[in-house]
Motif scaffolding. Sequence first.
Motif: not given
Length: 160
Positions: A112-114, A148-149, A153-155
């Motif tokens: 998602l970041g890419a 992505r956020w 937040a999951e990790n």
Amino acid sequence: MTVVKSPLPEPARQVTFDALQNTLVDLLGLSLIGKQAHWNIVGPRFRSIHLQLDEVVTTARTFADTVAERAAALGLPPDGRPETIASAFTLPSPKDGWLRDEDVVTVIAQTLGAAIARLRERITATDEADPVTQDLLIAVTAELEKQRWMFEAENWPHEK
């Protein structure tokens, strides 16, 4: 053969086509790797991440359709054929086989970041070429940033 005449002059037409086609490839590829991870995730957070991946896939597929239709409306033929996606998709992907839940979260956040970074470049490129397409790309970016956020937040906290 021109079926729909583009209202955009050259080179705005080419800039807009490139932005839309590359976004289409990224979104269709994202939907495929989202499903791959969805089917192969294992671990204590299986269910919540399994369901969250479906949200990403739905978002990617919905926006892929909107992006392709925007291209077609401008007389720019979108190409979502499997061979096109396979040859042009370059975002991070999960490995094959079973995937640990924390690894899925990491790779999806990276993907998602890419995708977001590339979308932001296309937003800049379409500023003058086609503000309507730019607006669509901004909407796609906003939703992918939200996804992505949620994965980031999951990790938390990052132990790797």
